[in-house]
Design a protein around this motif. Sequence first.
Motif, PDB file in Angstrom:
ATOM      1  N   ALA A  26      69.869  -4.832  17.264  1.00  0.00           N
ATOM      2  CA  ALA A  26      69.897  -5.397  18.614  1.00  0.00           C
ATOM      3  C   ALA A  26      69.055  -6.658  18.632  1.00  0.00           C
ATOM      4  CB  ALA A  26      69.361  -4.385  19.628  1.00  0.00           C
ATOM      5  N   PRO A  27      69.366  -7.583  19.529  1.00  0.00           N
ATOM      6  CA  PRO A  27      68.570  -8.817  19.597  1.00  0.00           C
ATOM      7  C   PRO A  27      67.086  -8.530  19.793  1.00  0.00           C
ATOM      8  CG  PRO A  27      70.573  -9.054  20.891  1.00  0.00           C
ATOM      9  CD  PRO A  27      70.502  -7.607  20.471  1.00  0.00           C
ATOM     10  N   ILE A  28      66.277  -9.238  19.054  1.00  0.00           N
ATOM     11  CA  ILE A  28      64.821  -9.095  19.140  1.00  0.00           C
ATOM     12  C   ILE A  28      64.345  -9.611  20.489  1.00  0.00           C
ATOM     13  CG2 ILE A  28      62.632  -9.941  18.184  1.00  0.00           C
ATOM     14  CD1 ILE A  28      64.088 -10.049  15.459  1.00  0.00           C
ATOM     15  N   GLY A  29      63.509  -8.838  21.155  1.00  0.00           N
ATOM     16  CA  GLY A  29      62.997  -9.257  22.453  1.00  0.00           C
ATOM     17  C   GLY A  29      61.718 -10.065  22.377  1.00  0.00           C
ATOM     18  N   ASP A  30      61.021  -9.999  21.251  1.00  0.00           N
ATOM     19  CA  ASP A  30      59.746 -10.707  21.111  1.00  0.00           C
ATOM     20  C   ASP A  30      59.985 -12.198  20.893  1.00  0.00           C
ATOM     21  OD1 ASP A  30      58.677  -8.172  21.189  1.00  0.00           O
ATOM     22  OD2 ASP A  30      58.497  -8.018  19.012  1.00  0.00           O
ATOM     23  N   SER A  31      59.094 -13.006  21.442  1.00  0.00           N
ATOM     24  CA  SER A  31      59.204 -14.449  21.260  1.00  0.00           C
ATOM     25  C   SER A  31      57.832 -15.044  20.990  1.00  0.00           C
ATOM     26  CB  SER A  31      59.824 -15.116  22.490  1.00  0.00           C
ATOM     27  OG  SER A  31      58.981 -14.966  23.622  1.00  0.00           O
ATOM     28  N   GLU A  32      57.837 -16.278  20.557  1.00  0.00           N
ATOM     29  CA  GLU A  32      56.603 -17.033  20.361  1.00  0.00           C
ATOM     30  C   GLU A  32      56.867 -18.475  20.778  1.00  0.00           C
ATOM     31  OE1 GLU A  32      55.469 -17.381  16.252  1.00  0.00           O
ATOM     32  OE2 GLU A  32      57.542 -17.149  15.577  1.00  0.00           O
ATOM     33  N   THR A  33      55.802 -19.181  21.108  1.00  0.00           N
ATOM     34  CA  THR A  33      55.932 -20.570  21.552  1.00  0.00           C
ATOM     35  C   THR A  33      55.474 -21.489  20.438  1.00  0.00           C
ATOM     36  OG1 THR A  33      55.563 -19.954  23.862  1.00  0.00           O
ATOM     37  CG2 THR A  33      55.233 -22.258  23.284  1.00  0.00           C
ATOM     38  N   LEU A  34      56.324 -22.452  20.104  1.00  0.00           N
ATOM     39  CA  LEU A  34      56.031 -23.404  19.034  1.00  0.00           C
ATOM     40  C   LEU A  34      56.016 -24.823  19.555  1.00  0.00           C
ATOM     41  CD1 LEU A  34      58.370 -22.123  16.141  1.00  0.00           C
ATOM     42  CD2 LEU A  34      55.955 -21.597  16.495  1.00  0.00           C
ATOM     43  N   ASP A  35      55.241 -25.667  18.875  1.00  0.00           N
ATOM     44  CA  ASP A  35      55.359 -27.099  19.119  1.00  0.00           C
ATOM     45  C   ASP A  35      56.786 -27.520  18.800  1.00  0.00           C
ATOM     46  OD1 ASP A  35      52.717 -27.272  19.828  1.00  0.00           O
ATOM     47  OD2 ASP A  35      52.035 -27.953  17.847  1.00  0.00           O
ATOM     48  N   LEU A  36      57.282 -28.483  19.539  1.00  0.00           N
ATOM     49  CA  LEU A  36      58.671 -28.904  19.381  1.00  0.00           C
ATOM     50  C   LEU A  36      58.979 -29.291  17.936  1.00  0.00           C
ATOM     51  CD1 LEU A  36      61.202 -29.284  21.072  1.00  0.00           C
ATOM     52  CD2 LEU A  36      60.502 -31.652  21.493  1.00  0.00           C
ATOM     53  N   GLY A  41      65.534 -25.070  13.334  1.00  0.00           N
ATOM     54  CA  GLY A  41      66.040 -23.910  12.633  1.00  0.00           C
ATOM     55  C   GLY A  41      65.768 -22.584  13.311  1.00  0.00           C
ATOM     56  N   ARG A  42      64.888 -22.570  14.311  1.00  0.00           N
ATOM     57  CA  ARG A  42      64.588 -21.327  15.018  1.00  0.00           C
ATOM     58  C   ARG A  42      65.597 -21.105  16.147  1.00  0.00           C
ATOM     59  NH1 ARG A  42      59.368 -19.570  13.853  1.00  0.00           N
ATOM     60  NH2 ARG A  42      60.019 -17.667  14.919  1.00  0.00           N
ATOM     61  N   THR A  43      65.561 -19.925  16.745  1.00  0.00           N
ATOM     62  CA  THR A  43      66.503 -19.565  17.798  1.00  0.00           C
ATOM     63  C   THR A  43      65.808 -19.581  19.144  1.00  0.00           C
ATOM     64  OG1 THR A  43      67.733 -18.171  16.250  1.00  0.00           O
ATOM     65  CG2 THR A  43      68.090 -17.783  18.586  1.00  0.00           C
ATOM     66  N   GLY A 156      69.564 -18.264  22.647  1.00  0.00           N
ATOM     67  CA  GLY A 156      70.292 -17.803  21.476  1.00  0.00           C
ATOM     68  C   GLY A 156      70.837 -18.914  20.604  1.00  0.00           C
ATOM     69  N   THR A 157      70.521 -20.167  20.931  1.00  0.00           N
ATOM     70  CA  THR A 157      71.001 -21.305  20.155  1.00  0.00           C
ATOM     71  C   THR A 157      70.055 -21.598  18.999  1.00  0.00           C
ATOM     72  OG1 THR A 157      72.040 -22.320  22.082  1.00  0.00           O
ATOM     73  CG2 THR A 157      71.545 -23.778  20.240  1.00  0.00           C
ATOM     74  N   ARG A 158      70.623 -21.871  17.841  1.00  0.00           N
ATOM     75  CA  ARG A 158      69.799 -22.341  16.729  1.00  0.00           C
ATOM     76  C   ARG A 158      69.393 -23.776  17.011  1.00  0.00           C
ATOM     77  NH1 ARG A 158      71.434 -23.128  10.331  1.00  0.00           N
ATOM     78  NH2 ARG A 158      69.327 -23.475   9.572  1.00  0.00           N
ATOM     79  N   GLU A 174      56.776 -28.040  23.975  1.00  0.00           N
ATOM     80  CA  GLU A 174      56.777 -26.718  23.361  1.00  0.00           C
ATOM     81  C   GLU A 174      58.060 -25.988  23.750  1.00  0.00           C
ATOM     82  OE1 GLU A 174      52.036 -25.569  23.264  1.00  0.00           O
ATOM     83  OE2 GLU A 174      53.243 -24.977  25.001  1.00  0.00           O
ATOM     84  N   VAL A 175      58.454 -25.046  22.913  1.00  0.00           N
ATOM     85  CA  VAL A 175      59.665 -24.288  23.189  1.00  0.00           C
ATOM     86  C   VAL A 175      59.463 -22.835  22.743  1.00  0.00           C
ATOM     87  CG1 VAL A 175      60.718 -24.916  20.983  1.00  0.00           C
ATOM     88  CG2 VAL A 175      62.180 -24.246  22.896  1.00  0.00           C
ATOM     89  N   ALA A 176      59.981 -21.908  23.524  1.00  0.00           N
ATOM     90  CA  ALA A 176      59.904 -20.482  23.191  1.00  0.00           C
ATOM     91  C   ALA A 176      61.046 -20.128  22.248  1.00  0.00           C
ATOM     92  CB  ALA A 176      59.986 -19.638  24.453  1.00  0.00           C
ATOM     93  N   VAL A 177      60.711 -19.490  21.134  1.00  0.00           N
ATOM     94  CA  VAL A 177      61.718 -19.114  20.137  1.00  0.00           C
ATOM     95  C   VAL A 177      61.607 -17.621  19.851  1.00  0.00           C
ATOM     96  CG1 VAL A 177      61.707 -21.408  19.082  1.00  0.00           C
ATOM     97  CG2 VAL A 177      60.203 -19.627  18.171  1.00  0.00           C
ATOM     98  N   VAL A 178      62.720 -17.065  19.406  1.00  0.00           N
ATOM     99  CA  VAL A 178      62.752 -15.650  19.040  1.00  0.00           C
ATOM    100  C   VAL A 178      61.922 -15.424  17.777  1.00  0.00           C
ATOM    101  CG1 VAL A 178      64.261 -13.756  18.309  1.00  0.00           C
ATOM    102  CG2 VAL A 178      65.037 -15.364  20.069  1.00  0.00           C
TER     103      VAL A 178
END
Length: 414
Positions: A26-36, A41-43, A156-158, A174-178
């Motif tokens: 199932a899709p992972i619910g956890d996320s983290e915030t990264l510098d742009l 390559g992240r989702t 859900g976009t790469r 910054e952007v939140a990624v899975v």
Amino acid sequence: MPALDHPASAMLDLDSARRLACGLVAPIGDSETLDLAQAAGRTSATSLRAEIALPRAARSAMDGFALRTADLAAALTLPVAGTVAAGMQAPPLPDGAALRIFTGAQIPAGADAVVPVEEVTETGAEVQLTAAPAPGSHIRAVGSEQPLGGLLLRRGTRIRAHHIGLLASNGVAEVAVVRRPRLAILSTGDELHRPGAEAASRDTMPDVNRPMLIALAQGAGAEVDDHGILPDDAEATVAKFASLQGRYDLIVTTGAVSMGGRDHLRPALIAAGGQIDGWKVALKPGKPVMFGRLGNAAVTGLPGNPFSAMVGFTLFVSAQIARLKGAVPAPLFHCAGRAGFDWTRKPDRAEIFPIRLGNREIDGLPVVHRLGEGTSATLFPLAEADGLGFVPAETARVSVGTPICWQTFEAGAR
């Protein structure tokens, strides 16, 4: 160890096997915030919409001259009263004059058109036009490039370079990624040794699958732990599964998944508290694929032959990783080609094979050449391959010009 009986009639067709594989994760619910800058390559974990319209002010689309079209009613010659460059606050346009303007510069108040520099003649401090422009010519109006509330990034976009550029243009830092899917990968077999290590005897061989699968999984966006080579020992296999409980989203194994006397993987998974949801796919190579669960983790057992393991990863594991990331798994073998070979085969299982693209076309489609002789034990034909070809289970004969579905090696790494 429990006994397992899976008759040949229980083989899954390819589509059913892929649905089963994807249904176990199932899709992972956890996320983290990264510098742009780190997000490529992240989702994306969330959808982002524009909080501003762009451009925020009307801007010039050309190097040229900003003017008021009404000033051209009497003559097509105007004095040049100054210059407007990108990044500066534009002064108001004087009555009856033009302002030199550069691409991206703010349109001066009072101007309603820009004439490209190629369409005028400059004489001293004046500019002469050949024809009057229409109002709005070569002006990027407020909001013409991006509307307020427009979708910038769908959940859900790469994230690719163009997404990063678009987000940067909106001031997003910054952007939140899975969270990356966590995978455990291990090989099985007393006959294996690590590549580069000294062989214990002439009967051992390098472990091909594990480094290959680790590279494939990392390329698909997973975080991978290398669990080495597991011996052909039932108790050790149970203990290994027990040690992996609760640590991973997906466990991928190779070897020991068939019906040989030393194939302990399936009964060991059950003995460790796991379950088997499917086994054996109507596929060549790669029939003995196992799908199961261990706690919250999916378990995919791939065959030990290297090409079979690669095919299993391409068809099933890459789709599981995509689903864990919240993305839609890539379609299989969506490229169209024409066979450049003749082939008679037994029509019982779908078959995957290395292909090379020819330098000619048939009916506008690339000619596809089959490489290798159908063996599952060697990766050598892949050295010159451009991708993988596919024929469905019912196909008995392929002739030159027959439609062939194929895909590049990168197709599953979304």
